[in-house]
Write a protein that holds these residues in place. Structure first.
Motif, PDB file in Angstrom:
ATOM      1  N   GLY A   1     117.462  30.781  61.636  1.00 42.36           N
ATOM      2  CA  GLY A   1     116.362  30.122  60.937  1.00 42.36           C
ATOM      3  C   GLY A   1     116.582  28.648  60.695  1.00 42.36           C
ATOM      4  N   CYS A   2     117.744  28.123  61.079  1.00 48.29           N
ATOM      5  CA  CYS A   2     118.024  26.696  60.899  1.00 48.29           C
ATOM      6  C   CYS A   2     117.221  25.863  61.897  1.00 48.29           C
ATOM      7  N   ASP A   3     116.799  24.688  61.467  1.00 46.59           N
ATOM      8  CA  ASP A   3     116.080  23.769  62.350  1.00 46.59           C
ATOM      9  C   ASP A   3     116.578  22.352  62.125  1.00 46.59           C
ATOM     10  N   GLU A   4     115.842  21.384  62.636  1.00 47.45           N
ATOM     11  CA  GLU A   4     116.282  19.990  62.527  1.00 47.45           C
ATOM     12  C   GLU A   4     116.293  19.472  61.094  1.00 47.45           C
ATOM     13  N   HIS A   5     115.650  20.187  60.173  1.00 48.13           N
ATOM     14  CA  HIS A   5     115.589  19.746  58.775  1.00 48.13           C
ATOM     15  C   HIS A   5     116.597  20.452  57.877  1.00 48.13           C
ATOM     16  N   THR A   6     117.355  21.388  58.416  1.00 48.35           N
ATOM     17  CA  THR A   6     118.332  22.121  57.616  1.00 48.35           C
ATOM     18  C   THR A   6     119.433  21.185  57.134  1.00 48.35           C
ATOM     19  N   GLY A   7     119.713  21.212  55.851  1.00 47.63           N
ATOM     20  CA  GLY A   7     120.720  20.329  55.283  1.00 47.63           C
ATOM     21  C   GLY A   7     122.134  20.784  55.565  1.00 47.63           C
ATOM     22  N   LEU A   8     123.076  19.856  55.450  1.00 44.42           N
ATOM     23  CA  LEU A   8     124.471  20.172  55.718  1.00 44.42           C
ATOM     24  C   LEU A   8     125.030  21.204  54.739  1.00 44.42           C
ATOM     25  N   TRP A   9     124.634  21.101  53.465  1.00 39.32           N
ATOM     26  CA  TRP A   9     125.179  22.036  52.485  1.00 39.32           C
ATOM     27  C   TRP A   9     124.644  23.447  52.694  1.00 39.32           C
ATOM     28  N   THR A  10     123.429  23.553  53.197  1.00 38.33           N
ATOM     29  CA  THR A  10     122.911  24.879  53.566  1.00 38.33           C
ATOM     30  C   THR A  10     123.714  25.454  54.721  1.00 38.33           C
ATOM     31  N   PHE A  11     123.974  24.611  55.710  1.00 37.04           N
ATOM     32  CA  PHE A  11     124.763  25.055  56.863  1.00 37.04           C
ATOM     33  C   PHE A  11     126.168  25.445  56.430  1.00 37.04           C
ATOM     34  N   ARG A  12     126.762  24.656  55.544  1.00 34.84           N
ATOM     35  CA  ARG A  12     128.111  24.974  55.046  1.00 34.84           C
ATOM     36  C   ARG A  12     128.128  26.297  54.288  1.00 34.84           C
ATOM     37  N   GLY A  13     127.082  26.538  53.529  1.00 32.77           N
ATOM     38  CA  GLY A  13     126.991  27.814  52.823  1.00 32.77           C
ATOM     39  C   GLY A  13     126.931  28.982  53.783  1.00 32.77           C
ATOM     40  N   TYR A  14     126.156  28.837  54.852  1.00 33.58           N
ATOM     41  CA  TYR A  14     126.081  29.895  55.859  1.00 33.58           C
ATOM     42  C   TYR A  14     127.445  30.096  56.540  1.00 33.58           C
ATOM     43  N   MET A  15     128.157  28.998  56.810  1.00 29.49           N
ATOM     44  CA  MET A  15     129.475  29.112  57.426  1.00 29.49           C
ATOM     45  C   MET A  15     130.443  29.855  56.508  1.00 29.49           C
ATOM     46  N   PHE A  16     130.375  29.588  55.225  1.00 25.42           N
ATOM     47  CA  PHE A  16     131.222  30.297  54.274  1.00 25.42           C
ATOM     48  C   PHE A  16     130.908  31.796  54.300  1.00 25.42           C
ATOM     49  N   LEU A  17     129.614  32.133  54.294  1.00 21.33           N
ATOM     50  CA  LEU A  17     129.219  33.539  54.353  1.00 21.33           C
ATOM     51  C   LEU A  17     129.660  34.190  55.661  1.00 21.33           C
ATOM     52  N   LEU A  18     129.613  33.431  56.748  1.00 15.88           N
ATOM     53  CA  LEU A  18     130.089  33.952  58.029  1.00 15.88           C
ATOM     54  C   LEU A  18     131.577  34.284  57.940  1.00 15.88           C
ATOM     55  N   GLY A  19     132.338  33.395  57.304  1.00 13.78           N
ATOM     56  CA  GLY A  19     133.758  33.661  57.124  1.00 13.78           C
ATOM     57  C   GLY A  19     134.011  34.882  56.259  1.00 13.78           C
ATOM     58  N   VAL A  20     133.204  35.056  55.218  1.00 17.13           N
ATOM     59  CA  VAL A  20     133.334  36.233  54.354  1.00 17.13           C
ATOM     60  C   VAL A  20     133.157  37.509  55.175  1.00 17.13           C
ATOM     61  N   ALA A  21     132.163  37.522  56.045  1.00 14.34           N
ATOM     62  CA  ALA A  21     131.930  38.701  56.892  1.00 14.34           C
ATOM     63  C   ALA A  21     133.026  38.872  57.931  1.00 14.34           C
ATOM     64  N   MET A  22     133.461  37.774  58.529  1.00 15.06           N
ATOM     65  CA  MET A  22     134.497  37.833  59.559  1.00 15.06           C
ATOM     66  C   MET A  22     135.816  38.378  59.008  1.00 15.06           C
ATOM     67  N   GLY A  23     136.101  38.092  57.743  1.00 13.91           N
ATOM     68  CA  GLY A  23     137.352  38.540  57.151  1.00 13.91           C
ATOM     69  C   GLY A  23     137.519  40.039  57.131  1.00 13.91           C
ATOM     70  N   GLY A  24     136.413  40.777  57.248  1.00 16.20           N
ATOM     71  CA  GLY A  24     136.487  42.228  57.286  1.00 16.20           C
ATOM     72  C   GLY A  24     136.686  42.789  58.675  1.00 16.20           C
ATOM     73  N   VAL A  25     136.865  41.917  59.669  1.00 14.69           N
ATOM     74  CA  VAL A  25     136.984  42.381  61.052  1.00 14.69           C
ATOM     75  C   VAL A  25     138.402  42.198  61.591  1.00 14.69           C
ATOM     76  N   PHE A  26     138.964  41.013  61.442  1.00 15.64           N
ATOM     77  CA  PHE A  26     140.209  40.676  62.132  1.00 15.64           C
ATOM     78  C   PHE A  26     141.403  41.521  61.693  1.00 15.64           C
ATOM     79  N   MET A  27     141.729  41.489  60.414  1.00 14.72           N
ATOM     80  CA  MET A  27     142.927  42.170  59.944  1.00 14.72           C
ATOM     81  C   MET A  27     142.860  43.687  60.128  1.00 14.72           C
ATOM     82  N   PRO A  28     141.766  44.362  59.729  1.00 18.33           N
ATOM     83  CA  PRO A  28     141.727  45.825  59.896  1.00 18.33           C
ATOM     84  C   PRO A  28     141.851  46.286  61.344  1.00 18.33           C
ATOM     85  N   THR A  29     141.188  45.586  62.271  1.00 20.05           N
ATOM     86  CA  THR A  29     141.279  46.013  63.673  1.00 20.05           C
ATOM     87  C   THR A  29     142.683  45.778  64.220  1.00 20.05           C
ATOM     88  N   MET A  30     143.317  44.682  63.820  1.00 19.43           N
ATOM     89  CA  MET A  30     144.659  44.384  64.318  1.00 19.43           C
ATOM     90  C   MET A  30     145.659  45.435  63.864  1.00 19.43           C
TER      91      MET A  30
END
Length: 468
Positions: free
Chosen positions: A334-363
């Motif tokens: 849903g991001c477009d040319e008007h999406t702010g940096l802090w919104t994008f950073r928030g999404y990146m943080f949430l992506l990391g939160v979700a990713m953290g449940g994948v790497f360690m358990p599978t390894m």
């Protein structure tokens, strides 16, 4: 030791891209002509991986790890001092070959030293270099190139690697290894050439185009040789790669999750800077500071996953993690040319939160049912799968962008192309999440619970490795 080795090997694979324009000016070449400096590293890494398990079993993890690290550091020094492109490529190839041994050797040493409960705890620390390195590499590379020179993207390995090597020589337990049988030269030739050809095609496809004769030839030849390698390794009595380990369902399924699940995860990490810099016209510094919050999200979740692993098992953690990745990727769509940096950073943080449940358990779960004498082989196969998934991620992103971009605007994809790429990644994550909920994680829970009581109150202490 393992943390340092993992960190410098991952950083070295990512940091060089930042220095390409400066290297091009130094040697009087175009940036496009330097693609080999980037591509040769994963290709040679893939070539070396198949032999790593045999080397660990024959000579011991400590000796192999220290020799590979020494070769990596020497080649880093030579890369930084290279007077021309030809020698830079040659030394870069040595870097890739030594890194191809470093990854499986360090993993085999780690998992042979600690039991299942300790592995969960240790993985909470090992996730730090795996997540911080890709996030830090562009920022670190930019600082080194701007304030020193491009040569320091290679020299920077020495201040980290030399202390690690000294520590390993003094404190790592000696692992004598054993005689693993005859060296499977035919298996090495088939597996190394097939993986190298496939890695070249996958890595260079986005640059040359998927219809390029060079790329097509590489992919077709690599696929044919891979099929031949699999057939041969399954029939020989002493294979270089013990593909029969994939008969273990938990090992097989966790590797399949890693292979496919890494595509949307690493694809999002690759797509983010492109969206910010090309789609929104942001600077490299703005891009680097906006993708970095992902690492903090991972570090937060992996601590929680480590506590819950023995209680609920990896199936629920991994399934929910991948489902979370899919949801966050829909937010990115849903991001477009008007999406702010802090919104994008928030999404990146949430992506990391979700990713953290994948790497360690599978390894950890991938090795829960593997016999100790097969750990080196299993770690090698895990590395092959992860490296392949890592190479497929940018290839999938580039393909999605190309298919969504009109031919007239091929050099400047519209915002809609990035949105479609995020949607494609979200779909892959969703499908992988459904599969993850079928993971047979009972043995993994039993292994973690069986040793948790004995390790809960005591500090983690390395055990002497078995000499087999």
């Amino acid at each position: 030791m393992c943390v340092s080795v993992t960190f410098i090997a991952i950083v070295d694979g990512a940091i060089t891209t930042v220095a390409l324009p400066s290297i091009a000016r130094q040697f009087g070449l175009t940036t496009a002509a330097l693609d080999g400096v980037v591509v040769v590293y994963p290709v040679c890494l893939a070539v070396a991986i198949p032999a790593s398990a045999w080397l660990v079993e024959r000579f011991g993890a400590k000796r192999v790890l220290l020799i590979a690290l020494a070769a990596f550091l020497v080649s880093s020094l030579l890369c930084g001092a290279a007077p021309d492109l030809g020698r830079l490529l040659a030394f870069r190839a040595v870097q890739g070959l030594s890194a191809g041994v470093l990854f499986p050797a360090s993993a085999a040493l780690l998992f042979a030293t600690f039991n299942s409960a300790e592995q969960v705890r240790i993985s909470r620390y090992m996730i730090i270099p795996q997540q911080m390195a890709p996030a830090a590499a562009p920022v670190l590379g930019g600082l080194l190139v701007d304030h020193l020179s491009w040569r320091w993207v290679f020299y920077v390995n020495l201040p980290v690697g030399l202390p690690a090597m000294l520590f390993g020589a003094l404190f790592l337990e000696r692992h004598r290894g054993h005689r693993p049988g005859r060296f499977d030269l035919t298996g090495l030739l088939l597996s190394a050439t097939s993986l190298g050809a496939l890695m070249f095609g996958i890595c260079d496809g986005p640059n040359r185009g998927w219809t390029s004769p060079t790329v097509l030839t590489s992919l077709v030849l690599g696929g044919f040789l891979l099929a031949a390698a699999i057939t041969y390794e399954l029939r020989t009595s002493e294979p270089l790669l013990r593909l029969r380990l994939f008969a273990d369902r938990l090992f097989r399924d966790t590797n399949l999750i890693n292979l496919v699940g890494l595509v949307p995860i690493l694809g999002a990490m690759y797509l983010g800077p492109l969206f910010l810099q090309q789609g929104q016209g942001r600077t490299a510094l703005e891009s680097g500071s906006s993708t970095f919050p992902e690492a903090f999200g991972v570090l937060l979740t992996v601590q929680i996953a480590g506590v819950l692993y023995a209680r609920i098992g990896p199936r629920v953690i991994v399934g929910c993690g991948l489902a979370g990745v899919s949801v966050v990727l829909l937010l990115f769509a849903g991001c477009d040319e008007h999406t702010g940096l802090w919104t994008f950073r928030g999404y990146m943080f949430l992506l990391g939160v979700a990713m953290g449940g994948v790497f360690m358990p599978t390894m950890v779960a991938s090795l829960a049912t593997i016999a100790r004498q097969d750990l080196a082989q299993a770690s090698t196969l895990n590395t092959v799968v992860r490296q392949t998934g890592g190479a497929l991620a940018p290839a999938a992103v580039t393909t999605a962008l190309v298919l969504s971009t009109p031919a007239a605007a091929a050099a400047d994809p519209p915002i809609a192309a990035y949105q479609h790429a995020y949607l494609a990644l979200a779909a892959i994550a969703a499908v992988t999440s459904v599969f993850a909920f079928t993971l047979p994680d009972g043995p993994a829970r039993v292994a973690a619970r069986g040793t948790a009581a004995s390790s809960r109150s005591a500090p983690i202490r390395p055990r002497r490795e078995s000499a087999h």
